[in-house]
Every structure is written in C-alpha cells, then in structure tokens.
Write an enzyme that holds these catalytic residues in place. Structure first.
Site, short mmCIF file in Angstrom:
data_model
loop_
_atom_site.label_atom_id
_atom_site.label_comp_id
_atom_site.label_asym_id
_atom_site.label_seq_id
_atom_site.Cartn_x
_atom_site.Cartn_y
_atom_site.Cartn_z
CG ASN A 25 -1.52 -1.11 1.41
OD1 ASN A 25 -2.47 -1.71 0.59
ND2 ASN A 25 -2.58 -1.29 2.46
CB ALA B 19 5.49 -3.32 1.36
CG ASP C 24 3.17 -4.37 9.42
OD1 ASP C 24 2.27 -5.69 9.99
OD2 ASP C 24 2.77 -3.85 8.98
#
Length: 296
Positions: free
Chosen positions: A11, A42, A244
């Site tokens: 994104n 990502a 993340d």
C-alpha cells in the site's frame, strides 16, 4: 541468513497528523501530511530485510505512480520483487490519522485483492526456496490459504499474522505453523469473541505468539505452557507498523528458537515506534544489536 517469503499487501500510506481524532461529522485542521510506503505485507518484508533476512515478496500493485514507486522502494531494500505483478486495479492505499502517538487507519485494498492462488502457483519456486513463509489478511483469505498449502507442500513453516482481524476457517488454522495475533485479533481469529485471551493462548500449543503492546508478547510451548517476553520501554512517536516490524523480525530470527526470536522481535517492534512512518522506524540489524546491548 534466513530466507523469508512474504505473501501479502503493498500500500501507499497517506498520513495526517492532528491534535485530536475527529468526531463523527467534525472537520479538523491537520498539522502535517505525508506519504509513506506501507501495506502489512510490504512492511513485514522490509522489517525482515533490514534485519538481515533474504526476502522475496509475492503481491500486486496497480499500473499507476504509486505502484511503480512502491516496487522501487522494495527493490532498494534488497527485496526480490520478481513475483510482484501489475494489476488494472489501483494500488492499495491506507488513510492513517495520527494523534498523540496513536493511530486510526482505513485501508482500501485495491490491487491487493486481485492477488490470486494462480499468482502463487506461478511463484512455486519461491516457496521451495524459502525457510519461512509469512502472510497476513490484506489479501483474499483463499489466496492466503493456498499460500499455506504451498508451504505445506514444500515442508516450510507458515506464519500468519491475522490482521485485519477475521475469523479463520479450520482448514486454514490446520495449516498454520505459527499464528501471530494481538489480543483482539486472537479472539476474532479463533471465532471466540469475548473469550479470555489467557485461556485462548492454550488453544494452539506451540503455534501461537500474541503481541500485547508495551507489555511485550506471550507465546506457548509445545506442552501448552505460556511464556512471557516483557516489552522494552521507549518513547513512542508513531505506532504505525510496530506489529509488522514484530512479525518481520519474528520470521527473520525464528531459526534462533522461539524465546530469542520473540525477544528480538519485541525489541525491533519497540524501536520501530520511535520514528514516523510504518517503515521509517524499522531498525537495521546493527541498530537492533546496539539497542539490545544497551538493555542488558
């Protein structure tokens, strides 16, 4: 060096900083606007790469300026992008509001929802070469489950970060080597809303690591015993991407054993909140090692 295959989202994050979060129907002046590379897939790929892993990513972006820019960013991080395909659908975006170090996020999946099981079959060689396969839920669940099937086919551990939170089918749960939710995601993933997370931790012995913000993380041994890794005290600037970072680090260091991997992942996640942007604060291996030395 661990070889990590990430299957997931890519994104562009559109970030606004404000003094307070707007209420329903309210318009506020923001203090700052910026764009940052993002997407859970990502982000986790970048986190693992900066920590020394050899990372390959499978995903989709649009045939637009954001898509081209995001692929370039990943390549600059040393990530193998040969399996990132272009789509006629626009690149995914996340609209993020930051206030007092916390965040509220709306994600428009775009091209991420165009990632199909056929895309994964085309990248079968990447599964064969991986040490760990890592996925999230910003791409279709059917695609995630096929990733788990391919990981099983090649005898590779499959890690799933179940975010955004959704109830997981038993067929997918059976294929997961390690589930990595936060407290809220744990109850949703196991379709047990309102259940005590301490009890739920024991549902997947040896297959569960739950993040708990500043309190660190909990994980289970194969015999069901619950272990706790305390958090690291830092000054938070932007919490976007902390989870993340934790997941990318966990995959990168899993070969060191659960206890050390969770410790390092906790430290990496803590460091990540000290700078703005989901990827902006993700530490390098040298930065992580220095931080851990200072904590000892």
């Amino acid at each position: 060096m661990a070889r990590v295959l990430v299957v997931g989202s890519i994104n562009m994050d559109l970030v606004v900083q404000t003094d307070t979060f707007p209420r329903l129907g309210e318009t506020l002046f923001g203090n700052r606007f910026a764009t940052y590379p993002g997407g859970k897939g990502a982000n986790q790929a970048v986190a693992a790469a900066r920590l020394g892993a050899q990372v390959t990513m499978i995903g989709r972006v649009g045939r637009d300026a954001f898509g081209a820019q995001l692929k370039t960013v990943l390549q600059q991080e040393g990530i193998d992008t040969r399996w990132i395909s272009d789509s006629d659908v626009a690149t995914g975006v996340a609209a993020i509001t930051l206030s007092a170090g916390d965040n509220a996020i709306v994600v428009v999946p775009g091209a991420n929802h165009a990632l199909t099981p056929a895309d994964l079959d085309a990248a079968d060689a990447a599964f064969a070469q991986a040490d760990v396969v890592l996925a999230q839920l910003e791409v279709p669940v059917a695609t995630v489950e096929h990733a788990a099937e391919l990981a099983r086919k090649h005898g590779k551990p499959f890690f799933l970060n179940p975010a955004p939170a959704t109830a997981l089918p038993d067929s997918l749960l059976d294929l997961i080597t390690l589930l990595t939710p936060n407290e809220y995601e744990l109850s949703v993933a196991l379709n047990a809303p309102g259940a005590d997370w301490k009890a739920l931790l024991k549902c997947l012995p040896g297959r569960l690591v739950m993040t708990n913000g500043k309190h660190g993380a909990y994980y289970t041994a194969a015999n069901g015993d619950v272990q706790h890794q305390a958090g690291f005290k830092v000054t938070a600037v932007d919490t976007t991407g902390a989870g993340d970072t934790f997941n990318g680090a966990l995959a990168a260091f899993w070969h060191l054993g659960a206890a050390e991997a969770v410790r390092r992942a906790n430290a990496a996640g803590a460091l990540s909140v000290t700078k703005p942007g989901a990827q902006g604060g993700m530490p390098t291996l040298a930065e992580l090692d220095t931080f851990l030395e200072e904590q000892s």
